[in-house]
Motif scaffolding. Structure first.
Motif, PDB file in Angstrom:
ATOM      1  N   THR A  96       0.836  -1.201   0.000  1.00 49.57           N
ATOM      2  CA  THR A  96       0.000   0.000   0.000  1.00 49.57           C
ATOM      3  C   THR A  96       0.873   1.255   0.000  1.00 49.57           C
ATOM      4  O   THR A  96       0.582   2.226  -0.698  1.00 49.57           O
ATOM      5  CB  THR A  96      -0.916   0.005   1.236  1.00 49.57           C
ATOM      6  N   ALA A 120       3.791   1.587  -1.267  1.00 43.26           N
ATOM      7  CA  ALA A 120       4.339   1.776  -2.621  1.00 43.26           C
ATOM      8  C   ALA A 120       3.297   2.431  -3.530  1.00 43.26           C
ATOM      9  O   ALA A 120       3.623   3.270  -4.366  1.00 43.26           O
ATOM     10  CB  ALA A 120       4.785   0.436  -3.201  1.00 43.26           C
ATOM     11  N   ILE A 121       2.032   2.049  -3.345  1.00 51.78           N
ATOM     12  CA  ILE A 121       0.961   2.627  -4.168  1.00 51.78           C
ATOM     13  C   ILE A 121       0.770   4.106  -3.830  1.00 51.78           C
ATOM     14  O   ILE A 121       0.666   4.950  -4.718  1.00 51.78           O
ATOM     15  CB  ILE A 121      -0.346   1.830  -3.991  1.00 51.78           C
ATOM     16  N   GLY A 152       2.977   6.404  -5.458  1.00 56.15           N
ATOM     17  CA  GLY A 152       2.739   6.718  -6.862  1.00 56.15           C
ATOM     18  C   GLY A 152       2.826   5.528  -7.800  1.00 56.15           C
ATOM     19  O   GLY A 152       2.604   5.675  -8.997  1.00 56.15           O
ATOM     20  N   ALA A 153       3.158   4.347  -7.268  1.00 53.58           N
ATOM     21  CA  ALA A 153       3.240   3.171  -8.134  1.00 53.58           C
ATOM     22  C   ALA A 153       1.831   2.643  -8.400  1.00 53.58           C
ATOM     23  O   ALA A 153       0.988   2.671  -7.509  1.00 53.58           O
ATOM     24  CB  ALA A 153       4.078   2.090  -7.465  1.00 53.58           C
ATOM     25  N   SER A 154       1.593   2.150  -9.625  1.00 54.04           N
ATOM     26  CA  SER A 154       0.298   1.539  -9.895  1.00 54.04           C
ATOM     27  C   SER A 154       0.248   0.222  -9.117  1.00 54.04           C
ATOM     28  O   SER A 154       1.284  -0.314  -8.744  1.00 54.04           O
ATOM     29  CB  SER A 154       0.154   1.260 -11.387  1.00 54.04           C
ATOM     30  N   PRO A 155      -0.966  -0.294  -8.841  1.00 55.57           N
ATOM     31  CA  PRO A 155      -1.045  -1.547  -8.083  1.00 55.57           C
ATOM     32  C   PRO A 155      -0.202  -2.666  -8.687  1.00 55.57           C
ATOM     33  O   PRO A 155       0.447  -3.420  -7.961  1.00 55.57           O
ATOM     34  CB  PRO A 155      -2.545  -1.881  -8.122  1.00 55.57           C
ATOM     35  N   GLU A 172       2.531  -2.286 -10.655  1.00 54.03           N
ATOM     36  CA  GLU A 172       3.935  -1.922 -10.481  1.00 54.03           C
ATOM     37  C   GLU A 172       4.385  -2.182  -9.038  1.00 54.03           C
ATOM     38  O   GLU A 172       5.496  -2.672  -8.799  1.00 54.03           O
ATOM     39  CB  GLU A 172       4.108  -0.440 -10.830  1.00 54.03           C
TER      40      GLU A 172
END
Lengths: 266, 360
Positions: A169, A171-172, A175-178, A180
């Motif tokens: 979470t 990482a999301i 800004g990372a997509s789920p 990624e």
């Protein structure tokens, strides 16, 4: 601890003796076969009258053995890749998903472990007969995938349950997509689980013999099948040599798995 | 000028209302704390701003633009979690670099920003360590650096210090205050620790049962609690059972169970004549005096039942004629006309304006 080893006193001797006997019972056949593979008697005589590498020379000079070795290895590698890939996706669904029948589905995925292998083999044989998959590389891979997948799902699900989902979470939110976040953060985070899934999948296919006997054709035989077939015709020490090679590879992979587990704990 | 606008937001899980009609306007650069007991809806509200839950009703806007349609990764919000969430396989520097890398920023900018952020949280020397080699406090500081690396206009903090021991907590609180001053980022901070809330933030929103009970500066919540819950949650307080005898605009006369009457206690709302009520008085606002002295202020007769010295304060407990305990705190440095001892019959008094009356 109720049963503290340090406080057992003279019972420790007895315990040690029993442990040694059990160990010997388990390991002696393996030690015997390894010893016979280096023995000079061609009748698998024990103790061997002398020592030789002759059987290994014969083994590596025989294209049929090498062919089977290669077949086994190729099947096991493809099974490993598919098993880890599918196992990872199934594990995400089983540990993260919230849907009706999830536990039932998990049990279903693990049934090949409990089902008698011979039943599975007959069923696969009958089924593949219609699809003309018996005796093909794809047939071998699919059949072995069925028994390898439960190992993958158990190893990866366990790793995924231990991995704190808040890390993904985070990482999301960063800004990372789920997707990624899963590839760049979660998969490296559960890499030990992925590696042990790979090792156990490889071994499940590598030393599998029952299903392989049903799947095999004269020109496509895995190593265990050729060993079994050769044994029925003559009792050559070459079989002891190939068995030793099999044992060495399996033991090596098991040691690697044990190292990974130790690494995960520290 | 409102920066973050939370408008009539509700969240239902099945039939359970976790958040009910919460509204709050937050200015740019403000440090606001959501305070409340567990299950009060403070974290759920934060998660709706982060995009982990969609509200059942209401709207959330940043700089006038609605954010509810955006997934978490597009909201450009920073967040520090309660648990340690550093990426375990990446170094400290790569953890801080991660949000910049997913934004495909050029390498030179990433390197410069990582250095700047690690300097901000004073961990420059730890750039090449792995998260497992750091203490809990250091891990949360790295998490803070990671959350600020992409200059988000809003930083959410979800009980980030609850896993740390008290001394470390105070140390990092000071760090957070300094970082807030230096960066000017708007911070929304969730905690159940009232001391943490009061010491960190510009304003505190006190949550209870999914609603905001009161919003204000810490001092306002302490001195002018608008509900009994606020009075009880923020700071220590005594509640004395009484009956409202008469009520005018903002004050009421009350009668205690032993028949003694007390005029002029401020009322925020409720407390109609004849109603059972609770008179709230802070332990540090109660004075202990001798009986029979001219009663110029509000008060009750009581007997001292316990006295404890706890370093900078004396902590007394007195029991009223009808058996209610009253806790009193007196600074150790305060001049004390009498040496009070357990068993003394005393008069407890207070400035009527400092007590407050709440419905029972």
């Amino acid at each position: 601890m109720l049963l503290d080893f340090a406080r057992l006193g003279s019972w420790r001797l007895l315990l040690g003796l029993i442990a040694a006997l059990v160990g010997a019972f388990l390991l002696l056949p393996i030690a015997l076969i390894v010893a016979l593979s280096f023995g000079s008697s061609q009748w698998l005589q024990f103790p061997p009258p002398g020592w030789t590498l002759r059987w290994y020379e014969e083994l590596f000079a025989d294209p049929e053995w090498l062919g089977s070795f290669l077949t086994s290895f190729q099947i096991a590698v493809v099974v490993t890749v598919l098993s880890v890939g599918i196992g990872a996706m199934a594990s995400f669904g089983l540990t993260r998903g919230e849907f009706r029948g999830r536990e039932l589905l998990r049990a279903l995925f693990l049934t090949p472990m409990i089902l008698p292998v011979v039943v599975l083999a007959v069923a696969l044989y009958a089924f593949f007969l219609r699809l003309h998959l018996n005796g093909t590389f794809i047939g071998f891979v699919l059949a072995h995938l069925v028994i390898a997948l439960p190992f993958s799902i158990i190893a990866i699900s366990n790793a995924l349950e231990r991995f704190d989902r808040d890390i993904e979470t985070a990482a999301i939110v960063c800004g990372a997509s789920p997707l990624e976040a899963k590839i760049r953060i979660t998969l490296p985070g559960i890499r030990l689980g992925l590696m042990s899934a790979a090792i156990f999948s490889f071994l499940a296919s590598w030393d599998e013999v029952v299903i392989a006997i049903f799947m095999a054709s004269p020109d496509l035989q895995t190593l265990p099948v050729r060993i079994f077939g050769t044994l029925r015709q003559d009792l050559s020490p070459v079989i002891a040599a190939i068995s030793t090679v099999l044992i060495a590879l399996t033991a090596g992979l098991m040691a690697l798995a044990a190292l990974l587990r130790k690494d995960a704990r520290s | 000028m409102t920066f973050l606008d939370i408008r009539n937001v509700s969240k239902h899980f099945g039939s359970v209302a976790a958040v009910s009609n919460v509204s709050l306007e937050i200015a740019r650069g403000e440090f606001v704390t959501f305070l409340g007991p567990s299950g009060s809806g403070k974290s759920t509200t934060l998660y709706m701003i982060a995009g982990f839950f969609e509200p059942s009703a209401g709207d959330i806007r940043i700089d006038g633009a609605g954010i509810l349609g955006l997934p978490s990764n597009k909201r450009n919000i920073g967040m520090v979690f309660q648990r340690y969430t550093l990426f375990p396989h990446l170094t400290v520097a790569e953890n801080v670099a991660f949000p910049l890398r997913v934004r495909r920023r050029p390498q030179a900018e990433v390197a410069r920003k990582v250095e700047e952020m690690l300097a901000l949280v004073r961990l420059d020397r730890f750039a090449d360590r792995m998260p497992a080699q750091l203490s809990g406090g250091q891990q949360q500081r790295v998490a803070l650096a990671r959350a600020l690396a992409y200059d988000p206009p809003l930083l959410l903090m979800d009980e980030p210090l609850s896993a740390l021991d008290k001394k470390l907590r105070e140390e990092i609180q000071a760090e957070i205050r300094r970082i807030h001053r230096e960066t000017g980022v708007t911070i929304l901070y969730v905690t159940h620790d009232q001391e943490e809330a009061l010491s960190l933030s510009d304003r505190v929103a006190l949550f209870n049962h999914g609603r905001i009970e009161q919003v204000g500066k810490g001092r306002e919540l302490y001195e002018q609690p608008s509900t009994r819950f606020v009075a009880g949650f923020v700071g220590h307080s005594n509640f004395l059972d009484c009956t409202v005898a008469a009520r005018n605009d903002h004050r009421a006369d009350v009668v205690f169970p032993d028949g003694s009457r007390l005029p002029g206690t401020p009322v925020h709302r409720g407390a109609h004549a004849g109603a059972a009520a609770g008179l709230m008085i802070r332990p540090d606002r109660v004075r202990i005096g001798a009986r029979g002295a001219a009663a110029t202020s509000a008060g009750v007769d009581a007997v001292l039942s316990d006295a404890t010295f706890i370093g900078d304060t004396f902590h007394f407990v007195a029991t009223t004629a009808w058996g209610a305990p009253v806790s009193i705190r007196v600074p150790a440095s305060a001049p004390m006309p009498h040496q009070h001892a357990v068993g003394d019959r005393v008069r407890l008094s207070w400035d009527p304006g400092q007590a407050r009356l709440f419905d029972n």
